[in-house]
Design a protein around this motif. Structure first.
Motif, short mmCIF file in Angstrom:
data_model
loop_
_atom_site.label_atom_id
_atom_site.label_comp_id
_atom_site.label_asym_id
_atom_site.label_seq_id
_atom_site.Cartn_x
_atom_site.Cartn_y
_atom_site.Cartn_z
N PRO A 218 0.82 -1.22 0.00
CA PRO A 218 0.00 0.00 0.00
C PRO A 218 0.85 1.26 0.00
CG PRO A 218 -0.19 -1.16 2.09
CD PRO A 218 0.53 -2.06 1.16
N THR A 219 2.01 1.20 0.71
CA THR A 219 2.86 2.38 0.73
C THR A 219 3.34 2.71 -0.68
OG1 THR A 219 3.61 1.58 2.86
CG2 THR A 219 4.84 3.42 1.91
N ALA A 220 3.78 1.66 -1.37
CA ALA A 220 4.27 1.86 -2.74
C ALA A 220 3.16 2.41 -3.63
CB ALA A 220 4.82 0.55 -3.29
N VAL A 221 1.96 1.91 -3.41
CA VAL A 221 0.84 2.38 -4.23
C VAL A 221 0.57 3.85 -3.92
CG1 VAL A 221 -1.65 2.16 -4.62
CG2 VAL A 221 -0.19 0.11 -4.47
N LEU A 222 0.55 4.17 -2.63
CA LEU A 222 0.19 5.54 -2.24
C LEU A 222 1.22 6.54 -2.75
CD1 LEU A 222 -1.29 5.19 1.36
CD2 LEU A 222 -2.50 5.65 -0.77
N ILE A 223 2.50 6.15 -2.66
CA ILE A 223 3.49 7.13 -3.12
C ILE A 223 3.74 7.01 -4.62
CG2 ILE A 223 4.61 7.41 -0.86
CD1 ILE A 223 6.83 5.57 -1.80
N GLY A 224 3.02 6.12 -5.26
CA GLY A 224 3.04 6.08 -6.72
C GLY A 224 4.11 5.20 -7.35
N ILE A 225 4.83 4.46 -6.55
CA ILE A 225 5.82 3.55 -7.15
C ILE A 225 5.10 2.49 -7.97
CG2 ILE A 225 7.60 1.81 -6.65
CD1 ILE A 225 8.35 3.45 -4.20
N LEU A 226 4.00 2.01 -7.41
CA LEU A 226 3.20 1.04 -8.15
C LEU A 226 2.02 1.79 -8.77
CD1 LEU A 226 3.04 -2.04 -5.77
CD2 LEU A 226 4.29 -1.86 -7.92
N ASP A 227 1.89 1.59 -10.06
CA ASP A 227 0.77 2.24 -10.71
C ASP A 227 0.08 1.21 -11.59
OD1 ASP A 227 -0.97 4.17 -11.33
OD2 ASP A 227 0.48 5.53 -12.27
N ALA A 228 -1.07 1.55 -12.07
CA ALA A 228 -1.81 0.57 -12.85
C ALA A 228 -2.13 1.12 -14.23
CB ALA A 228 -3.09 0.20 -12.12
N PRO A 229 -1.20 0.93 -15.17
CA PRO A 229 -1.45 1.46 -16.51
C PRO A 229 -2.66 0.78 -17.14
CG PRO A 229 0.46 0.00 -16.50
CD PRO A 229 0.07 0.19 -15.10
N ALA A 230 -2.94 -0.42 -16.73
CA ALA A 230 -4.02 -1.19 -17.32
C ALA A 230 -5.39 -0.64 -16.94
CB ALA A 230 -3.92 -2.65 -16.91
N LEU A 231 -5.37 0.17 -15.90
CA LEU A 231 -6.65 0.74 -15.52
C LEU A 231 -7.17 1.57 -16.69
CD1 LEU A 231 -6.39 2.09 -11.87
CD2 LEU A 231 -7.89 0.29 -12.74
N THR A 232 -8.23 1.17 -17.26
CA THR A 232 -8.77 1.94 -18.39
C THR A 232 -9.30 3.25 -17.87
OG1 THR A 232 -10.90 0.95 -18.07
CG2 THR A 232 -9.45 -0.13 -19.64
#
Lengths: 248, 647, 254
Positions: A218-232
């Motif tokens: 969740p930390t990585a997601v919140l700070i944007g390290i993990l992103d979801a390009p597949a999200l249309t």
């Protein structure tokens, strides 16, 4: 208590290992999820049932122990004091209850996907299964499609309060484990003076590893390290709206 | 009355074997028809109750504590002697026998002591089998240490808790029998009287301390293993509850009381801190191996130290009197207990005492810390130093320890014959409660040995002998409906009612303290004719006052510790007088009994074998009359009396 | 020194108790804690009140009779010290001290600070012994016992049975007491033949008495005047599991 605890202790380690595949990329974690889900139904449901039974037994034993303890001291001290019992040991029941509520939410959120507004089944399209960089094909030549776990996780954790609850819960899990792991060795009789400190350190390290491992996502997601390009774009737009509706 | 010790025929070493062969036995299937009462659950009582129950007798065991595991045997620190000769240093049954008779200053009965030495080896075997964790060598075999009064190493020990471990052994055997239903255990029950039927002891009256109920218990015989009477001094190393009640009640019902003036004073106790003190704490005598005992040479310096205006360490060497080293150059600080204790008392009487109360001498480790290093001293005595600091607040590594003698053990007790039977048939006395084995002074590590010898290896035979003599037809004949029980119960109730009805102004503890002061002053370490005569009058007067002015709060039918205390103090009041009478009668100095009239020019005790080689046994003849003295002559065939010298 | 004492007073097991406040004016700092209570009792007797009942006997830390919870801690603030060995210099002038009995269902209050601890005797009677009839023993040096084993047994055997472990445990568990005895006897060769039945019987008696269960707080060992280690509990758990498994598969009944 100790035996069910052992099962759950090992489960969280495996679960964490699996989750960390998210850092290996969308395809890796999706493939891992696909493998789990494509286990024969009796095996998959057998494991799920076994884990649920363990959780149930663990709770049931805890309730029995708590009731026995209450009964063993009908009149409590007017002045209470603690000499050396750790904070973790004294809060096992509280951390346990909060963890239980988290587990219910967590299963509803990501496994059953029935949290209103987060029924990802309807929101996420399936993606092709990729293993070792190659798209896996059916005999027909069409790509094997699988559920996009990666995007689901990222989408989930982009909601700040989900992440917060998640991080608090894994923090409590860490606390629960630092006492639980040593306790487990004590209960089955595998502890002595020489091993006491080592086991305490092992439990502490284990608790922290679990905490850091789980909290990293969740930390990585919140700070944007993990992103979801597949999200249309449509889905991405849809989710915040739904949150807004929910928050109203 | 003619005292018959019933010493068996034959040479000393064969007496016990002969006796065991000749005594009456009870058929195993008949044993269950008999009931035996054991009062006390310490080493002697616990061991006897367990052993008799194992044999098949129905046993009822009573103790005033909340569990048999708390009997005061538990507090013995040092060890237990046994003639195992595991050290290959020349020990033997005969040597243990000889050392004990000599250590007792030739006032013990040879046959009993020999038997004690003989069974000592079986005690160790028995205790190890029960799981007593005695100290061991790396090879796995048992370790020994040496103790005062012996030149061989024969003491077995379990750290500094030997008494505890031996008692837990006896308690576990007893627990097993309780679990099997063979022993009925009565915790928190205090025996208040003996019931005699047709001249034989057939039961007791007890008070249930939790509810105050007075209960009758009938049996075929009664064993008293109720410990010593050191608490007559108020301050002693005994537990708070230790009392003379059972023995005193038995005495008033016809059992003779032997040598009550033989008491042992231990030299290394922590001094009294003030008038709020309730108990004295013993520290192992081993401290005297490295500590030097001294007082200042002049009273002025001593006064300054008492008032806290002078550091003991700043007293220069020439201002110190190492009085034991000066008086007894060859034994020095390791002079025997009685001699060291008296020397400390003399120094304090001369105004040279240290400690706030003026009752204390220094035990100084300064020189040995310089010589051996602090670490070595710590390894040897660390736990004792910690205990001293915990109680006194002083750090003995920095400033000298202070010590003072305290009452520790009582050699006198109910008179018993070779069978440990008192002059009341069917009434036995074991352990510290009887008088038999230590004479006028007990050697270290011998009390545990005697308690267990009586309980495990003597009473199981001699009780059977008594029951066998009575015949199976007599088994269980007496019940608590007998009029004798009625009468004694009435006495007991009357006494309790009387104590509660006085409603005076002074507490039982206060009376106890005043009694203790009289006894300590006049019948303590040094005794004189004038002092004892005065003490007898003072004790009488105090007793009168007690029965007029004691205040016992609370009720009879509840847990009432003050009522318990009042009853015990009342018995000490009677007993204290008897003790002084005995000390007055024994116009010689021997062992723990030092009459100032009988000493050499250098202050050594002078024994009078010609006139006093006897056991002085007192018979109660009535409330207002002086007791009658009976003498059991002591004949020494194997251990010829000699003068004790420690110069 | 001057002290304010809040002491648990309870007439008997049937009535409800409460804390009463007493003031003591001149207590010597050299007094032991129990001597301080003696002084209070003398004062109460003088005032025509009923003195406070409390258990005590040897007053040198070995009999295990004294059983006071002082400011919430069994035997008070000093480590490895019984209440009878605790001295008043440990407290501050003017301090308020709360004194309560041991609190556990199997230790019912008899009066004031006195509790009935016979449940411990029951546990012992169930199996806290080695069956060795008087007179049947072999020579004491027949079995060599390694010094380490013997020392370990002694560590366990040092327990004085005071019950502070139960009083301190937030679950009122008697595991430390029971395990000390089990560990002492089970670790010696003499105790081996009865090892399994001993641990099963003693744990059974402990559960039957109504003690709480162990959740490994460690408070028991922290207040234990003899510093009995939690290792004893681990050993008992191990012996218990082994015995359970063995009896499950055994032809013989335990």
């Amino acid at each position: 208590m100790a035996l069910t605890g052992l099962v759950l202790v090992l489960f969280v380690l495996g679960h964490m290992g699996g989750n960390l595949l998210i850092f290996a990329g969308q395809d890796a974690i999706n493939a891992y999820a696909y493998q789990l889900h494509s286990l024969p139904a009796p095996v998959l449901w057998g494991i799920r049932a076994f884990l649920l039974v363990c959780v149930g037994l663990h709770i049931w034993m805890a309730v029995l122990l708590t009731l026995a303890s209450r009964k063993a001291r009908p009149e409590d001290y007017r002045q209470k004091a603690t000499v050396q019992a750790t904070y973790a040991s004294r809060t096992m029941r509280m951390s346990g209850v909060i963890l239980l509520s988290f587990i219910i939410f967590h299963i509803a959120h990501y496994t059953a996907r029935i949290i209103p507004g987060k029924e990802y089944n309807t929101q996420l399209t399936e993606v092709p299964l990729v293993q070792g960089g190659e798209t896996m094909l059916k005999q027909s030549g069409d790509p094997i499609m699988t559920f996009d776990v990666y995007t689901m996780m990222v989408a989930g954790f982009q909601v700040w309060w989900v992440s917060l609850f998640y991080i608090i819960a894994v923090g409590l899990l860490c606390l629960h484990l630092t006492h639980g792991v040593t306790s487990m060795f004590q209960t089955i009789g595998l502890r002595n003076k020489r091993w006491e400190n080592r086991l305490n350190r092992l439990a502490l390290a284990y608790g922290w590893i679990i905490f850091l491992g789980f909290a990293a996502i969740p930390t990585a997601v919140l700070i944007g390290i993990l992103d979801a390009p597949a999200l249309t774009a449509s889905v991405a737009a849809e989710i915040p709206t739904q949150i807004a509706t929910l928050e109203k | 009355m003619k005292l018959d010790a019933k010493i068996p025929e034959g040479p000393l070493s064969e007496k016990w074997a002969n006796h065991k062969f000749k005594i009456k036995l009870v058929n195993p299937s008949n044993r269950r028809k008999y009931k035996v009462i054991v009062v006390g659950s310490g080493l002697a009582g616990g061991a006897a109750a367990a052993s008799l129950a194992e044999m098949g007798y129905n046993v009822s065991c009573f103790c005033y504590q909340d569990s048999p595991r708390r009997a005061h045997s538990i507090a013995a620190q040092g060890g237990i002697n046994a003639a195992k000769n595991y050290q290959n240093d020349g020990d033997s049954v005969h040597r243990l026998f000889y050392d004990t008779v000599k250590g007792g200053d030739y006032r013990a009965r040879e046959a009993n002591v020999y038997r004690l030495a003989e069974v000592s080896t079986s005690i160790i075997d028995q205790c190890v089998a029960q799981g007593v964790p005695f100290a061991r060598e790396y090879g796995g075999l048992l370790a020994n240490r040496s103790f005062g009064g012996a030149q061989v190493s024969r003491t077995f020990y379990a750290r500094g808790q030997t008494g505890q471990q031996l008692l837990l052994g006896a308690y576990s055997a007893l627990s097993r029998q309780i679990g099997l239903g063979q022993v009925k255990m009565y915790n928190r029950h205090e025996m208040l009287d003996v019931v005699k039927v047709d001249g034989h002891a057939k039961g007791i009256i007890v008070r249930n301390l939790m509810t105050g109920t007075i209960e009758r218990h009938a049996a075929d015989c009664v064993i008293l293993a109720t410990g010593g009477y050191g608490n007559v001094f108020f301050l002693s190393t005994n537990a708070q509850g230790c009392n003379v009640t059972a023995a005193q009640r038995a005495y008033k019902r016809g059992a003779l009381f032997a040598n009550p003036c033989f008491t042992q004073i231990h030299p290394t106790c922590i001094p009294v801190h003030g008038d709020q003190q309730s108990k004295l704490t013993l520290m192992s005598e081993s401290l005297r191996n490295d500590g030097r005992i001294w007082v200042p040479k002049d009273a002025e310096t001593a006064k300054k130290i008492r008032e806290g205006n002078l550091e003991p360490n700043s007293v220069p060497e020439e201002g110190r009197d190492y009085f034991l080293e000066r008086k007894y150059p060859s034994f020095g600080n390791l002079a025997p207990r009685d001699i060291s204790s008296r020397a400390a008392k003399e120094a304090c009487d001369a105004g040279l005492g240290v400690a706030k109360t003026g009752l204390g001498v220094f035990l100084d480790f300064r020189d040995s810390i310089i010589r051996e290093g602090k670490q070595t001293i710590k390894e040897r005595y660390g736990n004792l130093f910690d205990m001293y600091q915990c109680i006194s607040g002083d750090n003995p590594y920095e400033t000298p320890m202070m010590i003072f003698p305290a009452v520790h053990y009582t050699m006198g007790g109910l008179w018993v014959d070779y069978n440990l039977e008192t002059t009341v048939p069917g009434l036995f006395a074991a352990g510290e409660a009887n008088f038999s084995d230590h004479g006028a002074n007990r050697l270290g590590a011998s009390a545990l040995m005697q308690g267990l010898a009586d309980g495990y290896f003597v009473l199981p035979y001699t009780v059977g002998n008594y029951l066998g003599e009575q015949g199976i037809a007599a088994a269980g004949k007496v019940t608590t409906d007998a009029p004798e029980f009625e009468a004694v119960e009435k006495d007991v109730r009357g006494r309790i009612d009387r104590l509660l009805s006085i409603k005076g102004t002074e507490s039982p503890r206060s009376f106890h303290k005043r009694l203790g002061q009289i006894i300590w002053d006049e019948c303590g370490m040094a005794r004189s004719k004038e002092g004892l005569e005065k003490a007898i009058e003072q004790v009488k007067a105090l007793r009168e006052e007690f029965w007029q002015n004691v205040r016992v709060p609370g009720e009879a039918d509840e847990l009432n510790p003050e009522l318990e205390r009042a009853g015990r103090v009342a018995d000490f009041m009677e007993f204290g007088e008897l003790m002084c009478r005995d000390a007055l009668m024994r116009d010689e100095s021997c062992g723990g009994h030092f009459r100032v009239e009988h000493q050499t020019d250098e202050g050594e005790a002078v024994r009078d074998d010609e006139n006093f080689a006897f056991v002085g046994a007192w018979q109660y003849v009535g409330e207002s009359e002086a007791p009658t003295l009976h003498k059991e002559p002591l004949i020494f065939e194997a251990a010829k009396p000699s003068v004790r010298s420690y110069k | 020194m001057k002290l304010t004492l809040k002491v648990w007073r309870q007439k008997n097991a049937q009535t409800k108790g409460r804390l009463e406040t007493y003031v003591l004016d001149s207590v010597s700092k050299d007094s032991s804690f129990l001597e301080m209570l003696d002084i209070l009792n003398e004062q109460l007797i003088a005032d025509g009140e009923v003195p406070i009942a409390f258990d005590h006997d040897c007053r040198e830390g070995i009999c295990g009779a004294c059983s006071l919870t002082i400011n919430g801690i069994p035997h008070g603030p000093d480590r490895a010290t019984t209440a009878c060995q605790l001295h008043m210099r440990r407290f501050k002038d003017g301090e308020t001290i709360t004194i309560e009995p041991w609190r556990a269902k199997p230790f019912p209050v008899i009066k004031d600070l006195v509790t009935d601890r016979s449940a411990f005797d029951d546990i012992m009677q169930a199996g806290g012994f080695i069956t060795a009839r008087t007179g049947s023993a072999i020579d004491a040096n027949e079995i060599a016992i390694p010094k380490d084993d013997s020392d370990y047994a002694m560590d366990a055997a040092a327990c004085i049975g005071c019950g502070a472990c139960v009083a301190a445990c937030k679950n009122a568990s008697a595991m430390l007491f029971t395990s000390a005895k089990v560990a002492h006897l089970n670790s010696l060769p003499q105790g081996k033949p009865e090892k399994d039945r001993r641990v099963l019987a003693m744990v059974g008696a402990m559960d039957e008495a109504g003690f709480g269960s162990c959740t490994n707080y460690g408070e028991c060992s922290a207040v234990c005047p003899k510093e009995i280690s939690l290792d004893m509990i681990a050993q008992m758990n191990r012996d218990y599991l082994t015995a359970k498994v063995k009896t499950f598969f055994s032809q013989k009944s335990a």
